[in-house]
Design a protein around this motif. Structure first.
Motif, PDB file in Angstrom:
ATOM      1  N   GLY A 243       3.926  -1.513  -3.122  1.00 32.08           N
ATOM      2  CA  GLY A 243       3.763  -2.903  -2.726  1.00 32.08           C
ATOM      3  C   GLY A 243       2.364  -3.462  -2.842  1.00 32.08           C
ATOM      4  O   GLY A 243       2.142  -4.639  -2.539  1.00 32.08           O
ATOM      5  N   VAL A 244       1.375  -2.658  -3.279  1.00 33.13           N
ATOM      6  CA  VAL A 244       0.005  -3.173  -3.351  1.00 33.13           C
ATOM      7  C   VAL A 244      -0.120  -4.122  -4.541  1.00 33.13           C
ATOM      8  O   VAL A 244       0.582  -3.985  -5.546  1.00 33.13           O
ATOM      9  N   PRO A 245      -0.993  -5.124  -4.434  1.00 28.31           N
ATOM     10  CA  PRO A 245      -1.139  -6.090  -5.528  1.00 28.31           C
ATOM     11  C   PRO A 245      -1.787  -5.482  -6.763  1.00 28.31           C
ATOM     12  O   PRO A 245      -2.615  -4.581  -6.668  1.00 28.31           O
ATOM     13  N   VAL A 246      -1.392  -5.998  -7.926  1.00 26.58           N
ATOM     14  CA  VAL A 246      -1.943  -5.596  -9.214  1.00 26.58           C
ATOM     15  C   VAL A 246      -2.673  -6.800  -9.803  1.00 26.58           C
ATOM     16  O   VAL A 246      -2.094  -7.891  -9.898  1.00 26.58           O
ATOM     17  N   PHE A 247      -3.931  -6.614 -10.186  1.00 30.99           N
ATOM     18  CA  PHE A 247      -4.756  -7.710 -10.690  1.00 30.99           C
ATOM     19  C   PHE A 247      -5.134  -7.486 -12.147  1.00 30.99           C
ATOM     20  O   PHE A 247      -5.272  -6.349 -12.607  1.00 30.99           O
TER      21      PHE A 247
ATOM     22  N   GLY B 135      -5.547  -0.187  -1.661  1.00 31.92           N
ATOM     23  CA  GLY B 135      -5.372  -1.618  -1.407  1.00 31.92           C
ATOM     24  C   GLY B 135      -5.114  -2.461  -2.629  1.00 31.92           C
ATOM     25  O   GLY B 135      -4.674  -3.611  -2.500  1.00 31.92           O
ATOM     26  N   GLN B 136      -5.356  -1.946  -3.856  1.00 36.58           N
ATOM     27  CA  GLN B 136      -5.166  -2.752  -5.048  1.00 36.58           C
ATOM     28  C   GLN B 136      -5.184  -1.884  -6.300  1.00 36.58           C
ATOM     29  O   GLN B 136      -5.654  -0.748  -6.281  1.00 36.58           O
ATOM     30  N   VAL B 137      -4.674  -2.464  -7.379  1.00 37.57           N
ATOM     31  CA  VAL B 137      -4.721  -1.835  -8.703  1.00 37.57           C
ATOM     32  C   VAL B 137      -5.308  -2.851  -9.671  1.00 37.57           C
ATOM     33  O   VAL B 137      -4.906  -4.022  -9.676  1.00 37.57           O
ATOM     34  N   ILE B 138      -6.260  -2.417 -10.478  1.00 39.33           N
ATOM     35  CA  ILE B 138      -6.896  -3.282 -11.474  1.00 39.33           C
ATOM     36  C   ILE B 138      -6.453  -2.836 -12.857  1.00 39.33           C
ATOM     37  O   ILE B 138      -6.483  -1.648 -13.182  1.00 39.33           O
ATOM     38  N   THR B 139      -6.038  -3.786 -13.681  1.00 35.02           N
ATOM     39  CA  THR B 139      -5.601  -3.472 -15.047  1.00 35.02           C
ATOM     40  C   THR B 139      -6.507  -4.173 -16.051  1.00 35.02           C
ATOM     41  O   THR B 139      -7.239  -5.111 -15.717  1.00 35.02           O
ATOM     42  N   THR B 140      -6.404  -3.739 -17.295  1.00 36.26           N
ATOM     43  CA  THR B 140      -7.140  -4.379 -18.372  1.00 36.26           C
ATOM     44  C   THR B 140      -6.172  -4.647 -19.512  1.00 36.26           C
ATOM     45  O   THR B 140      -5.183  -3.936 -19.682  1.00 36.26           O
TER      46      THR B 140
END
Length: 423
Positions: A15-19, A71-76
């Protein structure tokens, strides 16, 4: 994640946000996809299943993940928006690995998997599942029995075997805070075996809420795998109109058997709804609106409106009737809208506030006329009254939308066009 960064337990990612790289949210983590490998080599983590804003589930490869934290996932890069579809060689980490019974290689003791940890390999963009958090003894995460310990993936065996009695406690703990519609979405994408196990582990009220959000085929499948007494309990916990819709899809003998097992009062409400044509006010209505006598006060009405289990549409107005208060009521006197309740002193009697100019619907009113009524009067719910003047129930705008949309709209929502996932 840089080499040497701390590992992350997957339950913390649910459920953590993906940015994306510029900081805009793409969606939320729904699950993780891994591939088991031969021998005792740790599984390779292939990517994330991300639920985007349209509730479509898409695949994001780990090669496009630049940062993972609790708390979050960062993508590229650009996310491929094709619908995710699991391949035969892949495993859903949350949906399929948690709650499994596996064996400690050294002692031969059976343990239950409560969580697994992932870590990025040094100097590479590959990820592996390297640790397993287990509980000794029988019982899942809710049991206090048994020692818990974290072991290397190679220290356990049994993940590749088909398991017939897999529990669901750890998975449910991971999804505990999901809304019913979101849990229904997660449940829909599990295998039928796993779906039945999770449904069996949910309490009656939670399962009832989730069933109301599932496509019709899933509803029938899950209900059919419950013991009849449990199925009747779950139907009692559902809104009567939703229970009637579900029962109407079953053969008549199954309907009657389940209705007989239900509490008489609950069964009577459902039987009443089953007697009406589906696409009429009577077939659409709920039999549990807020009903008050004319000598009730504004304070009484607001207390009823504040009930947590009421939908916003049902909480938007109260219906004033002569006793009895349960539907079918005594003579229907009129409606008091929520905004009017906020304008008058708490001691004011609702009988003095009724809007009696708004005509009620008859139970045989067809769906197009119900739709026009709600639109013409800017209403989110409408009273349904029989020829004798008794209130039978209320039709809400969400029930109308359910029948205006295509029959498979829930299925379409869960199954967007396209298939597979790319790299």
């Amino acid at each position: 994640m840089a080499a040497g960064a701390p590992r992350v337990f997957v339950s913390h990612l649910a459920g953590v946000p993906v940015f994306d790289p510029v900081g805009d949210q793409v969606g939320r983590v729904s699950d993780l996809v891994a591939m088991l490998r031969v021998g005792r080599r740790p599984p390779r983590l292939l990517g994330l299943v991300v639920e985007v804003l349209s509730r479509r589930r898409v695949f994001v490869p780990m090669t496009r993940v630049t940062g993972v934290a609790s708390g979050q996932v960062i993508t590229t890069g650009v996310v491929n928006m094709r619908r995710f579809e699991r391949r035969p060689t892949e495993r859903l980490v949350l949906g399929e690995l948690l709650d499994r019974r596996v064996t400690l290689v050294e002692s031969g003791e059976e343990v239950t998997v409560l969580d697994v940890a992932i870590q990025q390999l040094p100097a590479r963009r590959d990820w592996e599942i390297d640790k397993v958090f287990v509980r000794k003894g029988k019982g899942g995460v809710l049991s206090r029995r048994g020692e818990t310990l974290t072991v290397e993936w190679s220290a356990v065996t049994g993940f590749s075997l088909e398991e017939h009695g897999q529990g669901a406690e750890s998975l449910l703990a991971t999804f505990e805070k999901l809304r019913p519609a979101d849990l229904a979405n997660a449940l829909h994408h599990l295998s039928p075996k796993r779906r039945a196990e999770v449904a069996a582990a949910l309490d009656d009220d939670r399962l009832a809420d989730v069933l109301e959000e599932l496509p019709e085929d899933d509803q029938i499948e899950i209900l059919g795998k419950l013991k009849e007494e449990r199925a009747a309990d779950v139907l009692e916990a559902m809104d009567p109109d939703d229970a009637a819709d579900l029962l109407s899809e079953l053969p008549e003998e199954d309907q009657e058997r389940l209705l007989t097992l239900m509490r008489p009062d609950d069964a009577a409400d459902v039987r009443r709804l089953l007697a009406y044509e589906e696409r009429t006010a009577g077939g659409l209505m709920t039999t549990e609106p807020i009903v008050l006598r004319p000598d009730a006060t504004v304070a009484d009405a607001l207390a009823r409106v504040r009930q947590q289990d009421l939908s916003p549409a049902l909480a938007a107005q109260v219906y004033v009737c002569r006793p009895p208060d349960e539907t079918p009521t005594g003579k229907y006197l009129g409606t008091v809208h929520f905004q009017r309740l906020l304008r008058d002193p708490p001691f004011t009697l609702v009988g003095s506030l009724v809007d009696s100019d708004l005509p009620p619907l008859g139970p045989d009113t067809p769906l197009p006329a119900v739709t026009s009524y709600l639109a013409a009067y800017n209403m989110v719910a409408a009273p349904v009254v029989d020829e004798s003047g008794s209130l039978l129930g209320a039709v809400t705008v969400d029930d109308v939308l359910d029948h205006l949309l295509p029959d498979d709209w829930r299925e379409t929502e869960f199954h967007e066009e396209g298939a597979g996932h790319g790299g």
